[in-house]
Each structure stands twice: as structure tokens, then as C-alpha cells.
Design a protein around this motif. Sequence first.
Motif, short mmCIF file in Angstrom:
data_model
loop_
_atom_site.label_atom_id
_atom_site.label_comp_id
_atom_site.label_asym_id
_atom_site.label_seq_id
_atom_site.Cartn_x
_atom_site.Cartn_y
_atom_site.Cartn_z
N GLU A 95 54.05 42.22 1.22
CA GLU A 95 52.95 43.20 1.39
C GLU A 95 52.03 42.95 2.50
O GLU A 95 51.56 41.99 2.96
CB GLU A 95 52.22 43.22 -0.03
N ARG A 145 49.63 52.02 -2.29
CA ARG A 145 49.78 51.72 -0.77
C ARG A 145 49.13 52.84 -0.05
O ARG A 145 48.57 52.75 1.04
CB ARG A 145 51.09 51.36 -0.63
N TYR A 146 49.61 54.23 -0.50
CA TYR A 146 49.01 55.08 0.34
C TYR A 146 47.72 55.53 0.35
O TYR A 146 47.06 56.00 1.13
CB TYR A 146 49.99 56.44 -0.02
N GLY A 203 55.00 59.90 -9.29
CA GLY A 203 54.21 59.46 -8.12
C GLY A 203 53.92 60.64 -6.98
O GLY A 203 52.89 60.44 -6.31
N GLN A 204 54.92 61.39 -6.92
CA GLN A 204 54.77 62.47 -5.74
C GLN A 204 53.69 63.25 -6.11
O GLN A 204 52.70 63.74 -5.19
CB GLN A 204 56.00 63.20 -5.63
N GLN A 246 52.76 51.28 -7.26
CA GLN A 246 52.52 50.56 -6.00
C GLN A 246 52.55 51.38 -4.81
O GLN A 246 51.87 51.16 -3.88
CB GLN A 246 53.36 49.37 -5.91
N GLU A 247 53.56 52.37 -4.80
CA GLU A 247 53.86 53.37 -3.55
C GLU A 247 52.56 54.23 -3.66
O GLU A 247 51.87 54.33 -2.46
CB GLU A 247 54.84 54.23 -3.91
N VAL A 248 51.94 54.62 -4.68
CA VAL A 248 50.67 55.48 -4.83
C VAL A 248 49.25 54.77 -4.16
O VAL A 248 48.62 55.15 -3.25
CB VAL A 248 50.28 56.17 -6.12
N ARG A 267 50.45 61.90 -4.89
CA ARG A 267 50.18 61.86 -3.73
C ARG A 267 49.88 63.19 -3.23
O ARG A 267 48.92 63.34 -2.18
CB ARG A 267 51.71 61.34 -3.00
N GLY A 277 56.84 50.92 -9.62
CA GLY A 277 57.30 50.90 -8.30
C GLY A 277 56.46 52.20 -7.90
O GLY A 277 56.02 52.21 -6.83
N SER A 278 56.57 53.44 -8.60
CA SER A 278 55.79 54.55 -8.00
C SER A 278 54.27 54.32 -8.12
O SER A 278 53.50 54.48 -7.17
CB SER A 278 55.77 55.76 -9.27
#
Length: 267
Positions: free
Chosen positions: A253, A179-180, A142-143, A175-177, A146, A172-173
Motif C-alpha cells: 500500500e 484510495r481515490y 464503488g463506482q 479500499q478502492e474508494v 467515486r 475491495g470496493s
Amino acid sequence: MSTITVDGVTKRFGDTVALEDVSFEIDEGEFTIVMGVSGSGKSTLLRCLSGLLEPTEGEIYIDGEPVTGTNKNVALIFQQHNLVGQMSAYANALTGSLSRCSLVESVLQLQDEEEKYRALSALETVGLVDESQKKVRQMSGGQQQRVGIARALVQEPQVMLADEPVSSLDPGSAQEVMRYLRETTAERGLTTLTSLHQVNIARKFGHRFIGLHDGQKVFDGYRDDLTIDVIDRIYGDIDTEGMFVSDAETAGESSSPDGIEADGGRR
């Protein structure tokens, strides 16, 4: 910001038809998700939009100008990151300035201070400025994705394309990506197309949706129109039951950039 017009695009690879007579228009600043199973034509479409592939038939226009090759105003985020593992997050992000400097300058990090500021600013935008000197190979998937977004932002594009950016990530990763990606492109007013095969993530973060099946466009609409019948049309015989999230999972969300709430749930 830029408008996109896809007019009757067909792409063949020998006897294989990857895209067949696909047409649509994307308004400036719109966040659009291209949905479909693997092999439906999503990656081919994005590569035609980026200029990496030339359509067999039809035309693609960005701001009324035909796409005839790669364009510095169009950035593409790849599924497998395409980062240099031995280099830091900062050094990888800085390569987004290649269109404005020589390869030697990029390798030796001889870009001017403005370019270096852009790289750090982009990393801050995706929440990684504190990890800027960390080698990419030591980062999570995920990082790394990003960092790929940051590199694309350094390019300073008007159009952002993301080809299955979360397919290899845990939920989880992923959804984080997403979102960014959604927040950063909205902040910068970028016209954005991202391809996804996961229905739940698409519904949670998308605004407009284009569905492809066997290279043909079978849907073009918005979240409220994305019914189970439409999903079945896009995904065919594949069981999509587990590809939806519940209302409880999407509760809290934030709304999408255009103010439409991410509602989740199967309809």
C-alpha cells in the motif's frame, strides 16, 4: 487549504445528546478519520461541520470564520451517494457546479465549457472518465461513490467531508474508494475529514484519527498511538478482532500523503 477549529461543540436532539463538548483543531491539508460505532456522533459532527446542522452549544470555525450555514468551500460526500440514477456519471458530476450556476442551467447542462471540463477532469481523477456517459444506476456501488467524489471535486472546495463513504461497499470496493479519496484530496491540498467505523480501513488509509464514543471525544492522535487499548475505548464492548488487517494485506500500500506508511496489523 483551510484550517478547522471545533470548540466545545454539543448537539442535542430533544433529550438525546449526540455530541458532548467536543473540541479539536485540524491543520491545513490534513487527512483525518473520525472513528466510532454507529450512533457515536460521527455523522452529527460532519453535518455540523458542513453547516447542515447547528450546534446546540459551542462554535465551529473554518479559516477563523464561524460556520453559520452551508458553505460553497465545504463539500460533503454522503453515505448513500445521493446521485440521480437515470443521469450519466458526467451529468451527476456536473451538478457540483450548482453554486456557480442556476438550477435550470444545471438541469439542461448549459454550464460553460470550463465547468464541463471540470466535470470530466474530476471523473478522470477518480478513474471514471471512460464511464462518463454511463447511467449511474448501471454502475457498481464503488463506482457510484467515486462519482460522488467527482461531484464534490467539481464544487472546488477547500474542505472535503465524507460521511461513512464506504459503509455499504464490499472490502475491495471500499479500499478502492478510500484510495481515490485520499489521493485526490492530497493532490488538491484539501483539508479532509471522513467518518468510518471499520478499524482496518481506517488504519490503512488514515493519518490522524479522532475517536468518538457516545458523543464524546475519547481519542485524538496518530496511527502509532492507535493501540488496542485505544480501540477498546472507542468501540467499547464490540469485538474488533475481525476489523483489523494483517501486515501482509497492507503490504505494498502506498504511503499516505504526508509520507507516513500505512502499516496495518493489530498492536
